[in-house]
Design a protein around this motif. Structure first.
Motif, short mmCIF file in Angstrom:
data_model
loop_
_atom_site.label_atom_id
_atom_site.label_comp_id
_atom_site.label_asym_id
_atom_site.label_seq_id
_atom_site.Cartn_x
_atom_site.Cartn_y
_atom_site.Cartn_z
N CYS A 171 42.45 86.15 56.98
CA CYS A 171 42.57 85.47 55.69
C CYS A 171 41.18 85.37 55.07
CB CYS A 171 43.18 84.09 55.87
SG CYS A 171 43.27 83.12 54.34
N ASP A 172 41.04 85.84 53.84
CA ASP A 172 39.76 85.82 53.17
C ASP A 172 39.37 84.42 52.67
OD1 ASP A 172 38.77 88.58 53.23
OD2 ASP A 172 40.61 89.02 52.13
N LEU A 173 40.27 83.45 52.79
CA LEU A 173 39.94 82.08 52.39
C LEU A 173 39.55 81.21 53.58
CD1 LEU A 173 42.64 81.44 49.64
CD2 LEU A 173 40.25 82.02 49.35
N ILE A 194 48.68 88.95 49.13
CA ILE A 194 47.55 89.79 48.76
C ILE A 194 47.13 89.39 47.35
CG2 ILE A 194 46.77 92.13 48.22
CD1 ILE A 194 48.66 93.12 50.42
N SER A 229 41.69 91.28 42.56
CA SER A 229 40.74 90.79 41.57
C SER A 229 40.96 91.49 40.24
CB SER A 229 39.30 91.07 42.05
OG SER A 229 39.03 92.46 41.98
N LYS A 239 39.22 94.48 43.89
CA LYS A 239 39.06 94.09 45.28
C LYS A 239 40.38 93.48 45.74
CE LYS A 239 34.14 93.31 45.09
NZ LYS A 239 33.04 92.37 45.27
N LYS A 240 40.72 93.74 47.02
CA LYS A 240 41.96 93.22 47.60
C LYS A 240 41.60 92.17 48.64
CE LYS A 240 44.40 95.47 50.81
NZ LYS A 240 45.28 96.47 51.45
N TYR A 241 42.26 91.02 48.54
CA TYR A 241 42.03 89.92 49.47
C TYR A 241 43.33 89.57 50.17
CZ TYR A 241 37.84 89.39 46.65
OH TYR A 241 36.66 89.62 45.99
N HIS A 242 43.27 89.35 51.49
CA HIS A 242 44.42 88.91 52.27
C HIS A 242 44.39 87.39 52.34
CE1 HIS A 242 45.56 92.90 53.74
NE2 HIS A 242 44.26 93.15 53.73
N ILE A 243 45.55 86.76 52.18
CA ILE A 243 45.64 85.30 52.20
C ILE A 243 46.80 84.89 53.09
CG2 ILE A 243 45.96 83.24 50.76
CD1 ILE A 243 44.88 84.91 48.42
#
Length: 53
Positions: free
Chosen positions: A7-9, A20, A23, A32-36
């Motif tokens: 998790c990017d948070l 996901i 941005s 940009k892709k972030y996993h949550i």
């Protein structure tokens, strides 16, 4: 062996499907892709919309 994203948070490994976040595109059109994880998603999800809208 399965790949489990972090998790990017909160930094915890995702043990189940989460979310996901993409941005806004930069000047070159890249995102940009972030996993949550599900816990973090519940903290940041929109409050005024119903699911499916």
């Amino acid at each position: 062996m399965a790949i489990r994203p972090i998790c990017d948070l909160c930094g915890e490994e995702l043990n189940e499907y989460g979310a996901i976040l993409l941005s806004p595109p930069d000047d070159s059109g890249s995102v940009k892709k972030y996993h949550i994880c599900k816990k973090c998603y519940e903290k940041i999800k929109p409050k005024n919309r119903k699911d499916g809208e």
